[in-house]
Scaffold this active site. Structure first.
Site, PDB file in Angstrom:
ATOM      1  CE  LYS A 278      48.691  34.342  40.298  1.00 10.78           C
ATOM      2  NZ  LYS A 278      47.735  35.097  41.142  1.00 10.78           N
TER       3      LYS A 278
ATOM      4  CB  SER B  67      45.232  32.334  42.361  1.00 10.53           C
ATOM      5  OG  SER B  67      45.495  33.693  42.104  1.00 10.53           O
TER       6      SER B  67
ATOM      7  CB  SER C  75      45.365  35.837  44.415  1.00  8.37           C
ATOM      8  OG  SER C  75      44.299  34.966  44.188  1.00  8.37           O
TER       9      SER C  75
HETATM   10  N1  GLN Z   1      40.062  33.433  45.649  1.00 12.72           N
HETATM   11  C1  GLN Z   1      39.629  34.548  44.868  1.00 12.72           C
HETATM   12  C2  GLN Z   1      39.030  34.080  43.574  1.00 12.72           C
HETATM   13  O1  GLN Z   1      39.102  32.907  43.303  1.00 12.72           O
HETATM   14  C3  GLN Z   1      40.744  35.504  44.632  1.00 12.72           C
HETATM   15  C4  GLN Z   1      41.574  35.194  43.459  1.00 12.72           C
HETATM   16  C5  GLN Z   1      42.574  36.245  43.137  1.00 12.72           C
HETATM   17  O2  GLN Z   1      42.811  37.179  43.908  1.00 12.72           O
HETATM   18  N2  GLN Z   1      43.149  36.102  41.971  1.00 12.72           N
HETATM   19  O3  GLN Z   1      38.487  34.821  42.825  1.00 12.72           O
END
Ligand code: GLN
Length: 490
Positions: free
Chosen positions: A79, A154, A178
């Site tokens: 990532k 994400s 995410s």
């Molecule tokens: N959807 C969650 C957020 O936007 C989780 C994001 C993540 O785990 N990086 O904070």
């Protein structure tokens, strides 16, 4: 042979036995990238010549017998919030578009030392803020199972790349779901380990008290093997833990006899899509047949988790992202009048809308007069949630719940309603608030063919229990699939 159907471990085995060369493996991934990338957009950057160079180095070491790791020579991706020398680390943001880190994240370094062949950096929601990979400055990543739908977020780029066969496994990060939620949407498997298990050194922080790096792969065995490589104490990360029980592959046993699985029934209410609910509940009956004990309960603090998570995540993000000011890293506005205007314009132009919304929310929650009302209250709620888990894990080995309310939504749907998008994290954020390990694996498909995933959560340091439960389930599914193909053929 169609290499893209192999898991990372299957491929690694064939590489060790010289049935397949590293070169062939890398070519298979590069071919898939060539064919699918223009539609899916899984990668922010990939480097073909570096990958080929790495491939021949790895092959030489394997041939000399100095590289015997089961993952040696296997092409992978990471990532884009993980720093790797000679690759930009953009975090999916314009503000870091040209940021070249001078060092490599500890987790990535560990994989490279085992002979991993890094193909490139995967797409993500900007600064990992989002649930669909649509907030990326570099455009959305589409779902490989159906490109009209999102890949989730994400870590959408990592999950989609694995699902599309563009790499054999990937690293993602999970602050509030995410890794797990895009795994559910793309039909792949991923695990967020106990907080502190994988070093965060070289991970560009979102919410430091919850961020964890974890593997995304085609099955549970791959996840266990990758996690084993990236889990170690690292003095470069002050939150890294010296812990035992890191031999995760030893948990890959097809036996759940007597295992106690708790089902939080209030996670299966009216908000949950019917097809998702049915797929997970039919998984329950398979575990039962294998001798697991199933018991229902209600998760008391579930309704408060999203609010607590967003206050804490935004507050920590507003502090972490203060360093991106146009001076040291990445983007600087072209014209400005004085220092303050330079900060203001660089940040206004460099950050996207969702990131700005969260920085404002976070700065507000930390401001004088509101700190107690929001931030401290959220921390207290976090403690209550952790205590509830402590009580639950005195009764259960693992908890089974959905990873998301629905299968992947259509492109464009989530962005219309930011608060709705926050609410959609209700099943995943509690594990991060409590620091617990949680795994997501596929358990079915909707009628129109979109993958459905489910989540297994364990107590602190109990990755092996969730890996064992997941592995046993995967074996039943494999047997079922085999039966289906056998009957079709006969
Ligand atoms: N959807 C969650 C957020 O936007 C989780 C994001 C993540 O785990 N990086 O904070």
């Amino acid at each position: 042979m169609n290499l893209s159907n192999l898991t990372a471990l299957e491929l690694g085995k064939k590489i060790q036995s010289k049935e397949i060369s590293v070169w062939e493996a890398v070519t298979a991934s590069l071919d898939a990238i060539q064919q699918k990338e223009h539609e899916l957009n899984c990668f922010i950057a990939f480097d073909e010549s570096q990958a080929k160079k790495r491939a021949s180095e790895a092959q030489k070491d394997i041939d000399r017998g100095v590289l015997a790791s089961p993952l040696a020579g296997v092409p992978m991706a990471v990532k884009d919030n993980l720093c790797v020398e000679q690759f930009y680390a953009t975090c999916g943001s314009k503000i870091l578009e040209h940021f070249m880190p001078p060092y490599t994240a500890s987790a990535v370094r560990a994989l490279l030392q085992q002979g991993a062949v890094l193909l490139g950096k995967t797409n993500m929601d900007e600064f990992a803020m989002g649930s669909s990979t649509e907030t990326s400055y570099f455009g959305a990543t589409k779902n490989p199972r159906n490109a009209a739908y999102v890949s989730g977020g994400s870590s959408g780029g990592s999950c989609a790349a694995v699902a599309a066969g563009e790499c054999f496994y990937a690293l993602g990060t999970d602050t509030g779901g995410s890794i797990r939620q895009p795994c559910a949407y793309c039909g792949v498997t991923g695990i967020k380990p106990t907080y502190g298990t994988v070093s965060r050194y070289g991970l560009i922080a979102y919410a430091s008290s919850m961020d964890q790096i974890g593997p995304i792969a085609k099955d549970v065995s791959d996840c266990a093997a990758i996690l084993e490589v990236i889990s170690f104490f690292d003095k470069k990360d002050s939150t890294s833990i010296r812990r035992g029980a890191l031999d995760f592959t030893s948990a890959l046993v097809d036996n759940v006899e007597g295992m106690k699985i708790g089902i939080p029934m209030n996670c299966f209410g009216s908000g949950l899509d019917r097809e998702v609910r049915d797929a997970i509940l039919s998984a329950v009956s398979l575990w039962k047949q294998k001798g697991a004990q199933i018991e229902a309960f209600d998760f008391q603090y579930m309704d408060y988790a999203v609010a607590a998570y967003y206050v804490i995540a935004c507050a920590q993000a507003s502090s972490n992202l203060a360093r991106f000011d146009g001076v040291k890293y990445g983007y600087r506005a072209k014209t400005y009048d004085g220092l303050n205007e330079m900060y203001e314009k660089s940040r206004s132009e460099g950050f996207g809308e969702e990131v700005k919304r969260r920085l404002l929310l976070g700065a507000f929650a930390l401001s004088e007069g509101y700190y107690d009302a929001y931030y401290i209250k959220a921390l207290k709620t976090r403690t209550l949630i952790k205590r509830e888990f402590d009580e639950l894990f005195s009764r259960f080995d693992v908890l089974l719940s959905p990873a998301a309310f629905t299968a992947a939504p259509k492109i464009g749907e989530s962005l219309k309603n930011p608060v709705g998008m926050y609410q959609s994290d209700a099943y995943t954020v509690s594990a991060n608030l409590a620091g617990l390990p949680a795994l997501c694996l596929p358990c079915g498909k909707t009628k129109d063919g979109r993958p459905i995933g489910m989540q297994l959560t364990g107590d602190l340091f109990m990755e092996k229990k969730i890996l064992r439960a997941a592995y046993a389930f995967e074996q039943i599914r494999k047997e079922q699939k085999q039966c289906k193909t056998d009957t079709k053929q006969s």
